[in-house]
Motif scaffolding. Sequence first.
Motif, PDB file in Angstrom:
ATOM      1  N   ALA A  13     -11.011 -63.482 -65.015  1.00  0.00           N
ATOM      2  CA  ALA A  13     -11.119 -64.553 -64.017  1.00  0.00           C
ATOM      3  C   ALA A  13     -10.175 -65.697 -64.345  1.00  0.00           C
ATOM      4  O   ALA A  13      -9.554 -66.291 -63.452  1.00  0.00           O
ATOM      5  CB  ALA A  13     -12.558 -65.047 -63.947  1.00  0.00           C
ATOM      6  N   GLY A  14     -10.050 -66.021 -65.635  1.00  0.00           N
ATOM      7  CA  GLY A  14      -9.133 -67.087 -66.034  1.00  0.00           C
ATOM      8  C   GLY A  14      -7.690 -66.736 -65.762  1.00  0.00           C
ATOM      9  O   GLY A  14      -6.899 -67.571 -65.313  1.00  0.00           O
ATOM     10  N   ILE A  15      -7.318 -65.472 -66.048  1.00  0.00           N
ATOM     11  CA  ILE A  15      -5.951 -65.019 -65.778  1.00  0.00           C
ATOM     12  C   ILE A  15      -5.670 -65.059 -64.285  1.00  0.00           C
ATOM     13  O   ILE A  15      -4.609 -65.498 -63.838  1.00  0.00           O
ATOM     14  CB  ILE A  15      -5.738 -63.600 -66.334  1.00  0.00           C
ATOM     15  CG1 ILE A  15      -5.834 -63.611 -67.856  1.00  0.00           C
ATOM     16  CG2 ILE A  15      -4.394 -63.033 -65.897  1.00  0.00           C
ATOM     17  CD1 ILE A  15      -5.860 -62.220 -68.466  1.00  0.00           C
ATOM     18  N   GLY A 387      -8.841 -64.747 -78.853  1.00  0.00           N
ATOM     19  CA  GLY A 387      -7.834 -64.129 -78.020  1.00  0.00           C
ATOM     20  C   GLY A 387      -6.953 -65.148 -77.332  1.00  0.00           C
ATOM     21  O   GLY A 387      -7.203 -66.350 -77.386  1.00  0.00           O
ATOM     22  N   PRO A 388      -5.900 -64.696 -76.641  1.00  0.00           N
ATOM     23  CA  PRO A 388      -4.977 -65.606 -75.981  1.00  0.00           C
ATOM     24  C   PRO A 388      -5.589 -66.226 -74.738  1.00  0.00           C
ATOM     25  O   PRO A 388      -6.481 -65.675 -74.122  1.00  0.00           O
ATOM     26  CB  PRO A 388      -3.794 -64.697 -75.608  1.00  0.00           C
ATOM     27  CG  PRO A 388      -4.409 -63.348 -75.482  1.00  0.00           C
ATOM     28  CD  PRO A 388      -5.525 -63.304 -76.486  1.00  0.00           C
ATOM     29  N   SER A 389      -5.081 -67.386 -74.381  1.00  0.00           N
ATOM     30  CA  SER A 389      -5.565 -68.054 -73.178  1.00  0.00           C
ATOM     31  C   SER A 389      -4.940 -67.423 -71.948  1.00  0.00           C
ATOM     32  O   SER A 389      -3.949 -66.702 -72.013  1.00  0.00           O
ATOM     33  CB  SER A 389      -5.191 -69.533 -73.226  1.00  0.00           C
ATOM     34  OG  SER A 389      -3.783 -69.668 -73.153  1.00  0.00           O
ATOM     35  N   ALA A 390      -5.527 -67.731 -70.799  1.00  0.00           N
ATOM     36  CA  ALA A 390      -4.968 -67.219 -69.546  1.00  0.00           C
ATOM     37  C   ALA A 390      -3.560 -67.707 -69.336  1.00  0.00           C
ATOM     38  O   ALA A 390      -2.663 -66.972 -68.925  1.00  0.00           O
ATOM     39  CB  ALA A 390      -5.869 -67.645 -68.385  1.00  0.00           C
ATOM     40  N   GLU A 391      -3.315 -69.017 -69.607  1.00  0.00           N
ATOM     41  CA  GLU A 391      -1.982 -69.574 -69.421  1.00  0.00           C
ATOM     42  C   GLU A 391      -0.955 -68.915 -70.336  1.00  0.00           C
ATOM     43  O   GLU A 391       0.182 -68.687 -69.957  1.00  0.00           O
ATOM     44  CB  GLU A 391      -2.022 -71.087 -69.677  1.00  0.00           C
ATOM     45  CG  GLU A 391      -2.719 -71.882 -68.579  1.00  0.00           C
ATOM     46  CD  GLU A 391      -4.244 -71.782 -68.668  1.00  0.00           C
ATOM     47  OE1 GLU A 391      -4.745 -71.248 -69.698  1.00  0.00           O
ATOM     48  OE2 GLU A 391      -4.908 -72.228 -67.732  1.00  0.00           O
ATOM     49  N   GLU A 392      -1.396 -68.585 -71.554  1.00  0.00           N
ATOM     50  CA  GLU A 392      -0.473 -67.935 -72.495  1.00  0.00           C
ATOM     51  C   GLU A 392      -0.051 -66.580 -71.958  1.00  0.00           C
ATOM     52  O   GLU A 392       1.122 -66.192 -72.031  1.00  0.00           O
ATOM     53  CB  GLU A 392      -1.176 -67.769 -73.853  1.00  0.00           C
ATOM     54  CG  GLU A 392      -0.298 -67.153 -74.920  1.00  0.00           C
ATOM     55  CD  GLU A 392      -1.089 -66.783 -76.146  1.00  0.00           C
ATOM     56  OE1 GLU A 392      -0.468 -66.263 -77.075  1.00  0.00           O
ATOM     57  OE2 GLU A 392      -2.308 -67.015 -76.180  1.00  0.00           O
ATOM     58  N   ILE A 393      -0.988 -65.824 -71.412  1.00  0.00           N
ATOM     59  CA  ILE A 393      -0.675 -64.495 -70.902  1.00  0.00           C
ATOM     60  C   ILE A 393       0.262 -64.577 -69.708  1.00  0.00           C
ATOM     61  O   ILE A 393       1.225 -63.828 -69.586  1.00  0.00           O
ATOM     62  CB  ILE A 393      -1.973 -63.750 -70.515  1.00  0.00           C
ATOM     63  CG1 ILE A 393      -2.742 -63.402 -71.798  1.00  0.00           C
ATOM     64  CG2 ILE A 393      -1.678 -62.489 -69.725  1.00  0.00           C
ATOM     65  CD1 ILE A 393      -4.070 -62.727 -71.547  1.00  0.00           C
ATOM     66  N   ILE A 394       0.020 -65.518 -68.821  1.00  0.00           N
ATOM     67  CA  ILE A 394       0.825 -65.609 -67.608  1.00  0.00           C
ATOM     68  C   ILE A 394       2.225 -66.136 -67.894  1.00  0.00           C
ATOM     69  O   ILE A 394       3.214 -65.645 -67.352  1.00  0.00           O
ATOM     70  CB  ILE A 394       0.124 -66.500 -66.564  1.00  0.00           C
ATOM     71  CG1 ILE A 394      -1.159 -65.833 -66.114  1.00  0.00           C
ATOM     72  CG2 ILE A 394       1.029 -66.754 -65.373  1.00  0.00           C
ATOM     73  CD1 ILE A 394      -0.980 -64.466 -65.515  1.00  0.00           C
ATOM     74  N   HIS A 395       2.352 -67.116 -68.762  1.00  0.00           N
ATOM     75  CA  HIS A 395       3.630 -67.809 -68.930  1.00  0.00           C
ATOM     76  C   HIS A 395       4.405 -67.408 -70.173  1.00  0.00           C
ATOM     77  O   HIS A 395       5.457 -67.987 -70.419  1.00  0.00           O
ATOM     78  CB  HIS A 395       3.386 -69.320 -68.942  1.00  0.00           C
ATOM     79  CG  HIS A 395       2.750 -69.816 -67.674  1.00  0.00           C
ATOM     80  ND1 HIS A 395       3.391 -69.770 -66.470  1.00  0.00           N
ATOM     81  CD2 HIS A 395       1.531 -70.356 -67.439  1.00  0.00           C
ATOM     82  CE1 HIS A 395       2.593 -70.272 -65.518  1.00  0.00           C
ATOM     83  NE2 HIS A 395       1.476 -70.629 -66.084  1.00  0.00           N
TER      84      HIS A 395
END
Length: 396
Positions: A13-15, A387-395
């Motif tokens: 959901a965060g991603i 684990g990684p944050s949503a922002e980290e995964i996207i950007h």
Amino acid sequence: MRELRARWSALAAGIEAATPTDRDRAVDSLRALAILGVVLGHWLVTSLTTADGGLRGTSPLVHMPWLAPVSWVFQTLAVFFLVGGHVAALGYASARERGISYGAWVGQRLARLFRPVAAVLVLWTVVAGGMLLGGAELDTVRTLVRLVLSPLWFLLVFAALTAATPLVARLHPLWPAAVVAGVDLWRFGTGGPAWIGWVNVAAGWLVPFTLGAAWSRGAFSRRGPLLLLVAATAAATGALVLWGGYPASMVGVPGAAVSNLNPPTLAAVTFGLAQCGLALLARDRLARLVRRPAAWAGAAWVNLSAMTVFLWHQTAMMAVTALGLLLPVRLPGLHTVPDSVGWIAARVLWLPVFAAALGLCWTAFRVHERDRRSRSAAVTAARRVPGPSAEEIIHA
């Protein structure tokens, strides 16, 4: 299990919330599928057997050539170069619009590719040295190091084509394909020197790369040309294998006189074009699939550390194989000769174990795929939640 599902749902959901509305999810999905195809392909067709007290590399394709169709599914490098050409062409065009110099653009892209390599080289230098000092057989060490380093040729070619994006972005894919055909005709048809085949390392992978660049300019918006591309190149591949003397396997087979992959042949190029055509035909369906938060989270997660996964997947397999040697018996599908259907069934059962070992490698080394600012953000995020944050995964 329920807690894990809840955490994954929350992360998904965060991603989903952090994903820009204009992001092309199909591109990320194709890249993730290409990486996973390569990883699974290597795990299925690479085997380390015990012989004379050491480890020797072999392949089930040597003993069971009828398994060649497996390579048609898992040899997905052409799709990775397709996506790479698409992303590089779009990225360079965007950089020019924003006034970013070529040097800054290419430096950033190549740094992302090569940062994870240093960790692999350092670790395996230490491991290989330790094995030799500990009395390990030289052929065993050579076999293991070759498996680790062999994926790096792909990275070097990909980096070279990325750096050449301003020169090759508008090149029609037929031109490098014609070079591959000419080289094959010279070395196979007229008995030319074997070394000329290495021209195809650049020309062969330039074909899907320039196809991806054409895609970035709006080509292949209609299904008709794509269907024609798939039909024509699939038929050409079949003809080359059936009557042209090319191997049926689209990966290298130890001991074979000709490899379709090393260096690429015309059959590998036509096969890759058919595969790219299918990928482009599937992109709308993929885009619909990854609108679901859980599916998109998986694709984003793989893209976050694509190079880490690619560089460490062979190490994960070898670590499991080496640990298995500590047991008093030779384990089917791990140390035994890959010459039966039973070996295939046993190897499939080992895949989750390889994946778990790769997960450990990913946890330990994924940080090397980020620049210093991204690493600081990852540390901050890790203090908040695992684990990684949503922002980290996207950007990333």
